[in-house]
Design a protein around this motif. Structure first.
Motif, PDB file in Angstrom:
ATOM      1  N   UNK A  92       0.811  -1.222   0.000  1.00 28.48           N
ATOM      2  CA  UNK A  92       0.000   0.000   0.000  1.00 28.48           C
ATOM      3  C   UNK A  92       0.839   1.263   0.000  1.00 28.48           C
ATOM      4  N   UNK A  93       2.105   1.155  -0.392  1.00 25.50           N
ATOM      5  CA  UNK A  93       3.023   2.293  -0.343  1.00 25.50           C
ATOM      6  C   UNK A  93       3.103   3.071  -1.653  1.00 25.50           C
ATOM      7  N   UNK A  94       2.513   2.547  -2.713  1.00 24.41           N
ATOM      8  CA  UNK A  94       2.581   3.212  -4.018  1.00 24.41           C
ATOM      9  C   UNK A  94       1.424   2.751  -4.890  1.00 24.41           C
ATOM     10  N   UNK A  95       1.204   3.509  -5.950  1.00 25.35           N
ATOM     11  CA  UNK A  95       0.171   3.207  -6.929  1.00 25.35           C
ATOM     12  C   UNK A  95       0.832   3.105  -8.305  1.00 25.35           C
ATOM     13  N   UNK A  96       0.419   2.109  -9.087  1.00 24.17           N
ATOM     14  CA  UNK A  96       0.912   1.983 -10.461  1.00 24.17           C
ATOM     15  C   UNK A  96      -0.050   2.692 -11.397  1.00 24.17           C
TER      16      UNK A  96
END
Length: 161
Positions: A51-55
């Motif tokens: 949950x630390x980044x979004x693609x």
């Protein structure tokens, strides 16, 4: 029941998001990148799993739909540095992710996402990263993708219409 982390190799699963972002920053320095850094496909999936980044996938809608895509990703097409397409990309990126959010840009081989990361950084995104190798990876000796490297080659989750 499988979880997102089931597709992450043990050596990467043991890395925290901060450790992966540190690796990405080291690549930024080493490769003199004009944006926050670069991650491998496996590191990208670990960051998403945590949950630390979004693609955000920057390929064409046709590629996204028919070649395949990473589950849960937005598709905001990068069409180059021309003024209107570039502005449309930035507007779409702003709708898909916050300016302070860690955004991992993915394309076919890592080339378009590199250019898109530069444009996003110029537009004020400070935590934008390129996903190295891309979705399909580099071509092999016969000119085929998907056999050398890339998201699918690593066996990471993807879907196809």
């Amino acid at each position: 029941m499988t979880t997102l982390l089931d597709h992450v190799p043990d050596q990467v699963r043991e890395l925290s998001a901060d450790a992966i972002f540190d690796l990405a920053q080291a690549r930024r320095i080493e490769q003199e990148l004009p944006y926050a850094g670069a991650v491998t496909p496996v590191e990208a999936w670990q960051l998403v799993s945590l949950g630390a980044a979004r693609i955000v996938d920057v390929r064409t809608p046709t590629e996204f739909k028919f070649v395949g895509s990473v589950p849960g990703t937005a598709n905001v097409e990068w069409r180059g540095n021309d003024l209107l397409p570039g502005a449309m990309f930035i507007d779409g990126l702003r709708r898909a992710a916050g300016a302070n959010e860690a955004v991992l840009l993915l394309c076919r081989s890592g080339v378009r996402s590199h250019a898109a990361a530069r444009a996003a950084t110029d537009a004020g995104f400070r935590r934008v990263y390129n996903v190295l190798e891309g979705f399909e990876g580099q071509r092999n000796h016969a000119g085929h993708r998907g056999e050398v490297d890339g998201w699918r080659r690593h066996g990471l989750p993807w879907t196809q219409d």
